[in-house]
Motif scaffolding. Structure first.
Motif, PDB file in Angstrom:
ATOM      1  N   ASN A  23       0.770  -1.253   0.000  1.00  0.00           N
ATOM      2  CA  ASN A  23       0.000   0.000   0.000  1.00  0.00           C
ATOM      3  C   ASN A  23       0.798   1.298   0.000  1.00  0.00           C
ATOM      4  OD1 ASN A  23      -2.049   1.777  -0.131  1.00  0.00           O
ATOM      5  ND2 ASN A  23      -2.973   1.275   1.818  1.00  0.00           N
ATOM      6  N   SER A  24       0.963   1.836  -1.187  1.00  0.00           N
ATOM      7  CA  SER A  24       1.602   3.152  -1.230  1.00  0.00           C
ATOM      8  C   SER A  24       0.583   4.277  -1.348  1.00  0.00           C
ATOM      9  CB  SER A  24       2.600   3.215  -2.388  1.00  0.00           C
ATOM     10  OG  SER A  24       1.936   3.132  -3.613  1.00  0.00           O
ATOM     11  N   SER A  25      -0.631   3.993  -1.822  1.00  0.00           N
ATOM     12  CA  SER A  25      -1.553   5.138  -1.996  1.00  0.00           C
ATOM     13  C   SER A  25      -3.038   4.772  -1.999  1.00  0.00           C
ATOM     14  CB  SER A  25      -1.225   5.863  -3.309  1.00  0.00           C
ATOM     15  OG  SER A  25      -1.593   5.065  -4.415  1.00  0.00           O
ATOM     16  N   VAL A  26      -3.420   3.737  -1.262  1.00  0.00           N
ATOM     17  CA  VAL A  26      -4.855   3.410  -1.216  1.00  0.00           C
ATOM     18  C   VAL A  26      -5.433   3.854   0.134  1.00  0.00           C
ATOM     19  CG1 VAL A  26      -6.624   1.612  -1.428  1.00  0.00           C
ATOM     20  CG2 VAL A  26      -4.477   1.392  -2.694  1.00  0.00           C
ATOM     21  N   ALA A  27      -6.483   4.661   0.077  1.00  0.00           N
ATOM     22  CA  ALA A  27      -7.211   5.056   1.288  1.00  0.00           C
ATOM     23  C   ALA A  27      -8.473   4.202   1.377  1.00  0.00           C
ATOM     24  CB  ALA A  27      -7.588   6.529   1.206  1.00  0.00           C
ATOM     25  N   VAL A  28      -8.925   3.927   2.594  1.00  0.00           N
ATOM     26  CA  VAL A  28     -10.109   3.073   2.759  1.00  0.00           C
ATOM     27  C   VAL A  28     -11.111   3.746   3.694  1.00  0.00           C
ATOM     28  CG1 VAL A  28     -10.938   0.804   3.509  1.00  0.00           C
ATOM     29  CG2 VAL A  28      -8.688   0.999   2.458  1.00  0.00           C
ATOM     30  N   LEU A  29     -12.373   3.693   3.286  1.00  0.00           N
ATOM     31  CA  LEU A  29     -13.462   4.165   4.141  1.00  0.00           C
ATOM     32  C   LEU A  29     -14.106   2.934   4.781  1.00  0.00           C
ATOM     33  CD1 LEU A  29     -15.159   6.724   4.927  1.00  0.00           C
ATOM     34  CD2 LEU A  29     -16.733   6.060   3.108  1.00  0.00           C
ATOM     35  N   LEU A  30     -14.078   2.883   6.116  1.00  0.00           N
ATOM     36  CA  LEU A  30     -14.591   1.710   6.841  1.00  0.00           C
ATOM     37  C   LEU A  30     -15.770   2.116   7.706  1.00  0.00           C
ATOM     38  CD1 LEU A  30     -11.653  -0.184   8.595  1.00  0.00           C
ATOM     39  CD2 LEU A  30     -13.017  -0.984   6.673  1.00  0.00           C
ATOM     40  N   PRO A  31     -16.806   1.263   7.807  1.00  0.00           N
ATOM     41  CA  PRO A  31     -17.896   1.580   8.726  1.00  0.00           C
ATOM     42  C   PRO A  31     -17.341   1.769  10.148  1.00  0.00           C
ATOM     43  CG  PRO A  31     -18.427  -0.353   7.407  1.00  0.00           C
ATOM     44  CD  PRO A  31     -17.017   0.000   7.097  1.00  0.00           C
ATOM     45  N   GLU A  32     -17.940   2.728  10.844  1.00  0.00           N
ATOM     46  CA  GLU A  32     -17.489   3.115  12.179  1.00  0.00           C
ATOM     47  C   GLU A  32     -17.350   1.922  13.131  1.00  0.00           C
ATOM     48  OE1 GLU A  32     -19.194   7.074  13.830  1.00  0.00           O
ATOM     49  OE2 GLU A  32     -20.605   5.458  14.234  1.00  0.00           O
ATOM     50  N   ASP A  33     -18.391   1.059  13.152  1.00  0.00           N
ATOM     51  CA  ASP A  33     -18.349  -0.029  14.134  1.00  0.00           C
ATOM     52  C   ASP A  33     -17.281  -1.067  13.771  1.00  0.00           C
ATOM     53  OD1 ASP A  33     -19.929  -0.460  12.004  1.00  0.00           O
ATOM     54  OD2 ASP A  33     -21.557  -1.472  13.061  1.00  0.00           O
ATOM     55  N   TRP A  34     -16.974  -1.193  12.493  1.00  0.00           N
ATOM     56  CA  TRP A  34     -15.891  -2.106  12.105  1.00  0.00           C
ATOM     57  C   TRP A  34     -14.561  -1.573  12.624  1.00  0.00           C
ATOM     58  CZ3 TRP A  34     -15.934  -4.992   6.945  1.00  0.00           C
ATOM     59  CH2 TRP A  34     -17.204  -5.515   6.707  1.00  0.00           C
ATOM     60  N   ALA A  35     -14.356  -0.269  12.430  1.00  0.00           N
ATOM     61  CA  ALA A  35     -13.095   0.332  12.869  1.00  0.00           C
ATOM     62  C   ALA A  35     -12.970   0.175  14.382  1.00  0.00           C
ATOM     63  CB  ALA A  35     -13.059   1.795  12.472  1.00  0.00           C
ATOM     64  N   ARG A  36     -14.087   0.390  15.100  1.00  0.00           N
ATOM     65  CA  ARG A  36     -14.048   0.260  16.563  1.00  0.00           C
ATOM     66  C   ARG A  36     -13.775  -1.188  16.933  1.00  0.00           C
ATOM     67  NH1 ARG A  36     -18.295   4.423  17.139  1.00  0.00           N
ATOM     68  NH2 ARG A  36     -17.053   6.290  17.495  1.00  0.00           N
ATOM     69  N   ALA A  37     -14.453  -2.121  16.235  1.00  0.00           N
ATOM     70  CA  ALA A  37     -14.268  -3.543  16.559  1.00  0.00           C
ATOM     71  C   ALA A  37     -12.815  -3.952  16.303  1.00  0.00           C
ATOM     72  CB  ALA A  37     -15.213  -4.389  15.719  1.00  0.00           C
ATOM     73  N   LEU A  38     -12.244  -3.452  15.227  1.00  0.00           N
ATOM     74  CA  LEU A  38     -10.849  -3.795  14.918  1.00  0.00           C
ATOM     75  C   LEU A  38      -9.922  -3.358  16.049  1.00  0.00           C
ATOM     76  CD1 LEU A  38     -10.405  -2.827  11.163  1.00  0.00           C
ATOM     77  CD2 LEU A  38      -9.712  -4.982  12.182  1.00  0.00           C
ATOM     78  N   THR A  39     -10.123  -2.130  16.526  1.00  0.00           N
ATOM     79  CA  THR A  39      -9.198  -1.622  17.533  1.00  0.00           C
ATOM     80  C   THR A  39      -9.484  -2.246  18.905  1.00  0.00           C
ATOM     81  OG1 THR A  39     -10.639   0.279  17.737  1.00  0.00           O
ATOM     82  CG2 THR A  39      -8.669   0.558  16.415  1.00  0.00           C
ATOM     83  N   THR A  40     -10.756  -2.474  19.244  1.00  0.00           N
ATOM     84  CA  THR A  40     -11.077  -3.078  20.543  1.00  0.00           C
ATOM     85  C   THR A  40     -10.596  -4.517  20.577  1.00  0.00           C
ATOM     86  OG1 THR A  40     -13.106  -1.837  20.353  1.00  0.00           O
ATOM     87  CG2 THR A  40     -12.949  -3.313  22.227  1.00  0.00           C
ATOM     88  N   ALA A  41     -10.910  -5.270  19.518  1.00  0.00           N
ATOM     89  CA  ALA A  41     -10.515  -6.679  19.493  1.00  0.00           C
ATOM     90  C   ALA A  41      -8.994  -6.796  19.523  1.00  0.00           C
ATOM     91  CB  ALA A  41     -11.065  -7.350  18.238  1.00  0.00           C
ATOM     92  N   GLN A  42      -8.332  -5.851  18.894  1.00  0.00           N
ATOM     93  CA  GLN A  42      -6.878  -5.898  18.854  1.00  0.00           C
ATOM     94  C   GLN A  42      -6.311  -5.730  20.257  1.00  0.00           C
ATOM     95  OE1 GLN A  42      -4.963  -2.722  16.837  1.00  0.00           O
ATOM     96  NE2 GLN A  42      -3.392  -4.067  16.074  1.00  0.00           N
ATOM     97  N   ARG A  43      -6.944  -4.845  21.039  1.00  0.00           N
ATOM     98  CA  ARG A  43      -6.456  -4.655  22.408  1.00  0.00           C
ATOM     99  C   ARG A  43      -6.676  -5.915  23.225  1.00  0.00           C
ATOM    100  NH1 ARG A  43      -8.434   0.527  21.880  1.00  0.00           N
ATOM    101  NH2 ARG A  43     -10.393   0.049  22.881  1.00  0.00           N
ATOM    102  N   ARG A  44      -7.838  -6.577  22.995  1.00  0.00           N
ATOM    103  CA  ARG A  44      -8.187  -7.739  23.812  1.00  0.00           C
ATOM    104  C   ARG A  44      -7.440  -9.003  23.398  1.00  0.00           C
ATOM    105  NH1 ARG A  44     -13.666  -7.963  22.809  1.00  0.00           N
ATOM    106  NH2 ARG A  44     -14.545  -6.020  23.499  1.00  0.00           N
ATOM    107  N   ASP A  45      -7.435  -9.253  22.107  1.00  0.00           N
ATOM    108  CA  ASP A  45      -6.863 -10.502  21.628  1.00  0.00           C
ATOM    109  C   ASP A  45      -6.347 -10.303  20.207  1.00  0.00           C
ATOM    110  OD1 ASP A  45      -8.084 -13.931  21.321  1.00  0.00           O
ATOM    111  OD2 ASP A  45      -6.258 -12.957  20.642  1.00  0.00           O
TER     112      ASP A  45
END
Ligand SMILES: C[S@@+](CC[C@H](N)C(=O)[O-])C[C@H]1O[C@@H](n2cnc3c(N)ncnc32)[C@H](O)[C@@H]1O
Length: 281
Positions: free
Chosen positions: A245-267
């Motif tokens: 990835n040198s130049s791709v931006a991504v629009l992610l649904p809010e709850d997905w982004a939150r789930a990604l970061t929360t789950a990452q902290r947990r496991d």
């Protein structure tokens, strides 16, 4: 300057600079909404962690195959998606497991073929719809699930998809989208609402202009976060010798982004799973 670039060249430079200043000003006044804990490096790590045995050699092979079949005159070649961005698109599709991808900008089919390969590996029977308003020389690799809309504008292809009742899971924009495209995206209501934009390079490459347009006009942008490439034009190297990835931006649904970061902290093993409740039917 006039002698070097000619009148038209100078006019183009002035226009480009004016557009760049305008976009810079607009982004300063209304920055794209990002999640503080979800930068591109974190996102790529998550995609890698969630993809068992990614076949980057296959991505490289497809990339080379598409270039070998480029029918344009040698001196006018260029503009096709580079390997770092193909690696990223491949991972994104492996992770998201979309059924229908809509791509704006087929050209020689590099990104479409790489995404189709990822769909085949997912084994869910997905398909890439790809549209190009000018270049018509791309023939898909035999057996790849690709439907082409050749010589059409993206808005015309989107109208067809809407009329056929198609539900898009992933949009990849590698062209220029306008108001009508966004109106149609609002109507079609993509099932997962994930949008990837190529050429997100500041101050005002087309990905930045498309992002700005979407941020103003797309219905679901308020409920989404942008994941932007901070190393624009350089790419990330999470594994030695593998640029992603040198130049791709991504629009992610809010709850997905939150789930990604929360789950990452947990496991860390769970960090990249898209929330299943949002997958739709
Ligand atoms: C950067 S190239 C795409 C490269 C391609 N993704 C690849 O990997 O080879 C952009 C292409 O998008 C097409 N294009 C741009 N905007 C478009 C639109 N709104 N509708 C249809 N085609 C478009 C142009 O004709 C051009 O061929």
């Amino acid at each position: 300057m006039l002698r070097r670039f000619g009148l038209r060249g100078v006019a183009r430079i002035i226009r480009d600079r004016a557009v760049a200043s305008g976009v810079r000003l607009q982004l300063w006044a209304h920055p794209l909404r990002t999640h503080p804990a979800l930068g591109m490096a974190v996102f790529i790590d998550a995609l890698l962690a969630a993809t068992p045995r990614p076949e980057f050699e296959e991505v490289r092979r497809i990339h080379a195959w598409c270039h070998s079949r480029d029918r344009r005159p040698v001196e006018g070649r260029g503009g096709s998606t580079r390997i770092a961005d193909c690696n990223f698109l491949y991972l994104l599709v492996r992770w998201l497991r979309p059924r229908m991808i809509f791509e704006v900008g087929t050209l020689i089919g590099t990104s479409a073929s790489v995404m189709a390969q990822a769909l085949i590996e997912n084994g869910d029977g997905g398909i890439v719809y790809t549209v190009d308003g000018s270049y018509t020389g791309f023939e898909p690799i035999e057996g790849q699930p690709i439907r082409r809309f050749t010589g059409q504008l993206s808005s015309v292809a989107l109208e067809t998809i809407r009329n056929e009742g198609g539900r898009i899971d992933l949009v990849f924009v590698d062209g220029a989208i306008g108001r009508r495209d966004i109106e149609l995206l609002n109507e079609v209501k993509p099932r997962t609402s994930v949008i990837a934009l190529h050429d997100y390079k500041l101050p005002a490459a087309k990905g930045v202009r498309n992002a700005w347009r979407l941020a103003r006009e797309l219905d679901f942008v308020e409920r989404s976060f942008w994941v932007l490439p901070e190393r624009q034009g350089l790419g990330y190297e999470p594994i030695e010798g593998l640029l992603i990835n040198s130049s791709v931006a991504v629009l992610l649904p809010e709850d997905w982004a939150r789930a990604l970061t929360t789950a990452q902290r947990r496991d860390p093993r769970l960090r990249a799973q898209p929330p299943s409740s949002k997958r739709g039917g």
